[in-house]
Design a protein around this motif. Structure first.
Motif, PDB file in Angstrom:
ATOM      1  N   GLN A   1      -8.581   3.898 -14.401  1.00  0.00           N
ATOM      2  CA  GLN A   1      -8.466   2.568 -13.804  1.00  0.00           C
ATOM      3  C   GLN A   1      -7.295   1.781 -14.384  1.00  0.00           C
ATOM      4  O   GLN A   1      -6.558   1.133 -13.642  1.00  0.00           O
ATOM      5  CB  GLN A   1      -9.761   1.768 -13.986  1.00  0.00           C
ATOM      6  N   ASP A   2      -7.095   1.830 -15.703  1.00  0.00           N
ATOM      7  CA  ASP A   2      -6.003   1.056 -16.292  1.00  0.00           C
ATOM      8  C   ASP A   2      -4.643   1.537 -15.787  1.00  0.00           C
ATOM      9  O   ASP A   2      -3.740   0.734 -15.562  1.00  0.00           O
ATOM     10  CB  ASP A   2      -6.062   1.059 -17.820  1.00  0.00           C
ATOM     11  N   ARG A   3      -4.487   2.843 -15.548  1.00  0.00           N
ATOM     12  CA  ARG A   3      -3.218   3.351 -15.012  1.00  0.00           C
ATOM     13  C   ARG A   3      -3.044   2.918 -13.559  1.00  0.00           C
ATOM     14  O   ARG A   3      -1.944   2.580 -13.136  1.00  0.00           O
ATOM     15  CB  ARG A   3      -3.160   4.882 -15.141  1.00  0.00           C
ATOM     16  N   PHE A   4      -4.151   2.934 -12.797  1.00  0.00           N
ATOM     17  CA  PHE A   4      -4.098   2.441 -11.417  1.00  0.00           C
ATOM     18  C   PHE A   4      -3.622   0.993 -11.403  1.00  0.00           C
ATOM     19  O   PHE A   4      -2.755   0.617 -10.608  1.00  0.00           O
ATOM     20  CB  PHE A   4      -5.473   2.563 -10.742  1.00  0.00           C
ATOM     21  N   GLU A   5      -4.165   0.172 -12.297  1.00  0.00           N
ATOM     22  CA  GLU A   5      -3.778  -1.241 -12.365  1.00  0.00           C
ATOM     23  C   GLU A   5      -2.310  -1.397 -12.746  1.00  0.00           C
ATOM     24  O   GLU A   5      -1.615  -2.260 -12.202  1.00  0.00           O
ATOM     25  CB  GLU A   5      -4.693  -1.983 -13.331  1.00  0.00           C
ATOM     26  N   GLU A   6      -1.807  -0.575 -13.665  1.00  0.00           N
ATOM     27  CA  GLU A   6      -0.385  -0.612 -14.035  1.00  0.00           C
ATOM     28  C   GLU A   6       0.506  -0.250 -12.850  1.00  0.00           C
ATOM     29  O   GLU A   6       1.513  -0.920 -12.589  1.00  0.00           O
ATOM     30  CB  GLU A   6      -0.108   0.346 -15.191  1.00  0.00           C
ATOM     31  N   LEU A   7       0.136   0.805 -12.141  1.00  0.00           N
ATOM     32  CA  LEU A   7       0.928   1.235 -10.988  1.00  0.00           C
ATOM     33  C   LEU A   7       0.865   0.198  -9.870  1.00  0.00           C
ATOM     34  O   LEU A   7       1.868  -0.046  -9.187  1.00  0.00           O
ATOM     35  CB  LEU A   7       0.448   2.597 -10.495  1.00  0.00           C
ATOM     36  N   ALA A   8      -0.278  -0.419  -9.693  1.00  0.00           N
ATOM     37  CA  ALA A   8      -0.415  -1.464  -8.673  1.00  0.00           C
ATOM     38  C   ALA A   8       0.461  -2.665  -9.009  1.00  0.00           C
ATOM     39  O   ALA A   8       1.112  -3.238  -8.126  1.00  0.00           O
ATOM     40  CB  ALA A   8      -1.872  -1.882  -8.523  1.00  0.00           C
ATOM     41  N   ALA A   9       0.505  -3.054 -10.274  1.00  0.00           N
ATOM     42  CA  ALA A   9       1.358  -4.177 -10.681  1.00  0.00           C
ATOM     43  C   ALA A   9       2.831  -3.848 -10.431  1.00  0.00           C
ATOM     44  O   ALA A   9       3.595  -4.702  -9.958  1.00  0.00           O
ATOM     45  CB  ALA A   9       1.123  -4.511 -12.153  1.00  0.00           C
ATOM     46  N   ASP A  10       3.227  -2.611 -10.718  1.00  0.00           N
ATOM     47  CA  ASP A  10       4.600  -2.191 -10.467  1.00  0.00           C
ATOM     48  C   ASP A  10       4.903  -2.188  -8.969  1.00  0.00           C
ATOM     49  O   ASP A  10       5.962  -2.652  -8.536  1.00  0.00           O
ATOM     50  CB  ASP A  10       4.829  -0.802 -11.068  1.00  0.00           C
TER      51      ASP A  10
ATOM     52  N   THR B   1       0.830  -1.201   0.000  1.00  0.00           N
ATOM     53  CA  THR B   1       0.000   0.000   0.000  1.00  0.00           C
ATOM     54  C   THR B   1       0.864   1.251   0.000  1.00  0.00           C
ATOM     55  O   THR B   1       0.589   2.213  -0.724  1.00  0.00           O
ATOM     56  CB  THR B   1      -0.964  -0.016   1.199  1.00  0.00           C
ATOM     57  N   MET B   2       1.918   1.244   0.800  1.00  0.00           N
ATOM     58  CA  MET B   2       2.823   2.390   0.820  1.00  0.00           C
ATOM     59  C   MET B   2       3.537   2.533  -0.520  1.00  0.00           C
ATOM     60  O   MET B   2       3.674   3.650  -1.047  1.00  0.00           O
ATOM     61  CB  MET B   2       3.844   2.247   1.949  1.00  0.00           C
ATOM     62  N   ALA B   3       3.996   1.420  -1.103  1.00  0.00           N
ATOM     63  CA  ALA B   3       4.674   1.478  -2.401  1.00  0.00           C
ATOM     64  C   ALA B   3       3.743   2.052  -3.471  1.00  0.00           C
ATOM     65  O   ALA B   3       4.156   2.897  -4.271  1.00  0.00           O
ATOM     66  CB  ALA B   3       5.162   0.082  -2.801  1.00  0.00           C
ATOM     67  N   LEU B   4       2.488   1.619  -3.479  1.00  0.00           N
ATOM     68  CA  LEU B   4       1.531   2.130  -4.456  1.00  0.00           C
ATOM     69  C   LEU B   4       1.255   3.615  -4.209  1.00  0.00           C
ATOM     70  O   LEU B   4       1.161   4.402  -5.151  1.00  0.00           O
ATOM     71  CB  LEU B   4       0.238   1.315  -4.407  1.00  0.00           C
ATOM     72  N   SER B   5       1.165   4.007  -2.960  1.00  0.00           N
ATOM     73  CA  SER B   5       0.970   5.414  -2.621  1.00  0.00           C
ATOM     74  C   SER B   5       2.100   6.273  -3.181  1.00  0.00           C
ATOM     75  O   SER B   5       1.861   7.355  -3.730  1.00  0.00           O
ATOM     76  CB  SER B   5       0.892   5.563  -1.096  1.00  0.00           C
ATOM     77  N   PHE B   6       3.325   5.782  -3.064  1.00  0.00           N
ATOM     78  CA  PHE B   6       4.465   6.536  -3.593  1.00  0.00           C
ATOM     79  C   PHE B   6       4.429   6.578  -5.119  1.00  0.00           C
ATOM     80  O   PHE B   6       4.780   7.593  -5.722  1.00  0.00           O
ATOM     81  CB  PHE B   6       5.782   5.966  -3.070  1.00  0.00           C
ATOM     82  N   LYS B   7       4.017   5.482  -5.759  1.00  0.00           N
ATOM     83  CA  LYS B   7       3.887   5.479  -7.227  1.00  0.00           C
ATOM     84  C   LYS B   7       2.859   6.523  -7.656  1.00  0.00           C
ATOM     85  O   LYS B   7       3.073   7.243  -8.641  1.00  0.00           O
ATOM     86  CB  LYS B   7       3.470   4.100  -7.736  1.00  0.00           C
ATOM     87  N   LEU B   8       1.743   6.604  -6.939  1.00  0.00           N
ATOM     88  CA  LEU B   8       0.708   7.583  -7.264  1.00  0.00           C
ATOM     89  C   LEU B   8       1.221   9.008  -7.072  1.00  0.00           C
ATOM     90  O   LEU B   8       0.956   9.888  -7.898  1.00  0.00           O
ATOM     91  CB  LEU B   8      -0.537   7.329  -6.410  1.00  0.00           C
ATOM     92  N   ALA B   9       1.974   9.230  -6.008  1.00  0.00           N
ATOM     93  CA  ALA B   9       2.557  10.556  -5.767  1.00  0.00           C
ATOM     94  C   ALA B   9       3.537  10.923  -6.877  1.00  0.00           C
ATOM     95  O   ALA B   9       3.572  12.082  -7.321  1.00  0.00           O
ATOM     96  CB  ALA B   9       3.237  10.598  -4.406  1.00  0.00           C
TER      97      ALA B   9
END
Length: 143
Positions: A111-120, A61-69
């Protein structure tokens, strides 16, 4: 940057009749009970797989948060649960899977970008990497 964190566990008695206490160096967990009964029965307390699940969910969750930031988003919410599976394996047990389930709420994100960032984030969060990492062990024994 490098950080080192600690945890400790004590187990009094042996096998199924033993009882343990687990603590974190920060004190967030302090002398929490664990043992056969908390792992395989309904006795209150924690167990190693539950702790791994919490660690994996929070790290991801923290890693995804940083990707979003990094993508320029400043506000949002990410919630993740992890389900760690322990299965019988011959005479012992093996953790066979950690299944992450995440939800995100970020205004303006497709949504597709969220899914890409989540996979990363899944591939690169330190706990995901740990599950395939080299493990070292030092021992000391008093007989």
């Amino acid at each position: 940057m490098k950080t080192t964190n600690t945890g400790s566990a004590t187990y009094e008695g042996l096998g199924k009749s033993g009882k343990g206490l687990v603590s974190t160096g920060s004190g967030a967990l302090s002398a929490q009970p664990y043992g056969f009964q908390t792992r395989f029965e309904d006795e209150p307390g924690t167990n190693p797989e539950e702790l791994i699940a919490a660690a994996h969910a929070s790290c991801f969750t923290m890693a995804l948060s940083f990707k979003l930031a990094e993508e320029g988003f400043e506000n949002g919410t990410v919630t993740t649960s992890a389900e760690v599976t322990l299965e019988k394996d011959g005479d012992g047990f093996t953790v066979t899977k950690s299944a992450l389930a995440t939800k995100g709420k970020v205004a303006g994100l497709a949504q597709d970008r969220f899914e890409e960032l989540a996979a990363d984030a899944k591939a690169n969060c330190p706990i995901s990497k740990l599950l395939d990492a080299e493990i070292t062990l030092k021992t000391a024994f008093e007989g």
